[in-house]
Design a protein around this motif. Sequence first.
Motif, PDB file in Angstrom:
ATOM      1  N   PHE A  31       0.859  -1.195  -0.140  1.00 51.47           N
ATOM      2  CA  PHE A  31       0.033   0.007   0.140  1.00 51.47           C
ATOM      3  C   PHE A  31       0.920   1.323  -0.056  1.00 51.47           C
ATOM      4  CE2 PHE A  31      -2.730  -2.998   1.839  1.00 51.47           C
ATOM      5  CZ  PHE A  31      -4.017  -3.033   1.138  1.00 51.47           C
ATOM      6  N   ASP A  32       0.380   2.331  -0.568  1.00 48.73           N
ATOM      7  CA  ASP A  32       1.004   3.556  -0.722  1.00 48.73           C
ATOM      8  C   ASP A  32       0.026   4.578  -0.701  1.00 48.73           C
ATOM      9  OD1 ASP A  32       3.186   5.324  -0.826  1.00 48.73           O
ATOM     10  OD2 ASP A  32       3.868   4.911  -2.991  1.00 48.73           O
ATOM     11  N   VAL A  33       0.305   5.972  -0.532  1.00 47.75           N
ATOM     12  CA  VAL A  33      -0.497   7.046  -0.396  1.00 47.75           C
ATOM     13  C   VAL A  33      -0.125   8.091  -1.541  1.00 47.75           C
ATOM     14  CG1 VAL A  33      -1.685   9.150   0.700  1.00 47.75           C
ATOM     15  CG2 VAL A  33      -1.342   6.711   1.933  1.00 47.75           C
ATOM     16  N   ASP A  35      -1.095  11.247  -3.757  1.00 47.31           N
ATOM     17  CA  ASP A  35      -2.060  12.569  -3.749  1.00 47.31           C
ATOM     18  C   ASP A  35      -3.538  12.013  -3.257  1.00 47.31           C
ATOM     19  OD1 ASP A  35      -0.195  13.788  -5.593  1.00 47.31           O
ATOM     20  OD2 ASP A  35      -1.025  12.506  -7.537  1.00 47.31           O
ATOM     21  N   GLY A  36      -3.274  11.573  -1.932  1.00 41.19           N
ATOM     22  CA  GLY A  36      -4.721  11.526  -1.065  1.00 41.19           C
ATOM     23  C   GLY A  36      -5.317  10.343  -1.439  1.00 41.19           C
ATOM     24  N   ARG A  37      -4.911   9.345  -2.368  1.00 37.18           N
ATOM     25  CA  ARG A  37      -5.346   8.098  -2.731  1.00 37.18           C
ATOM     26  C   ARG A  37      -4.558   6.878  -2.222  1.00 37.18           C
ATOM     27  NH1 ARG A  37      -7.919   8.659  -8.505  1.00 37.18           N
ATOM     28  NH2 ARG A  37      -9.077  10.652  -7.962  1.00 37.18           N
ATOM     29  N   ILE A  38      -5.302   5.896  -1.645  1.00 35.64           N
ATOM     30  CA  ILE A  38      -4.729   4.860  -1.335  1.00 35.64           C
ATOM     31  C   ILE A  38      -4.374   3.807  -2.636  1.00 35.64           C
ATOM     32  CG2 ILE A  38      -4.479   2.584   0.067  1.00 35.64           C
ATOM     33  CD1 ILE A  38      -6.620   4.115   1.923  1.00 35.64           C
TER      34      ILE A  38
END
Length: 74
Positions: A31-33, A35-38
Motif C-alpha cells: 500500500f502507498d498513498v 495524492d490523497g489516494r490509497i
Amino acid sequence: MKSRVSERGQITLPKAIRTKLGIRPGTIIDFDVVDGRIIGTKKEFQDPIAQWRGKGRLPKGFVDVDSYLNEVRG
C-alpha cells in the motif's frame, strides 16, 4: 464498489476484485498513498530458488550428484 473500514481498521476487498486480480489468502499487497489516494499493488510471489534451478554443473569426472557427494563427503 465500496467497502467499510471495521473497528480494527480492516477492510474486505470485494470478491469481484479478488477474483479479477487473482488475490488469494497469503497474497501480499503493498500500500502507498499518492495524492490523497490509497494505492494497493499486488506483489507477485517469486521463488528465490527458481532462477537458479537447473544452472548447477558437476565438476568434471562426475556423472551424477550421488557420486560427487560420496567423493566430497569422504
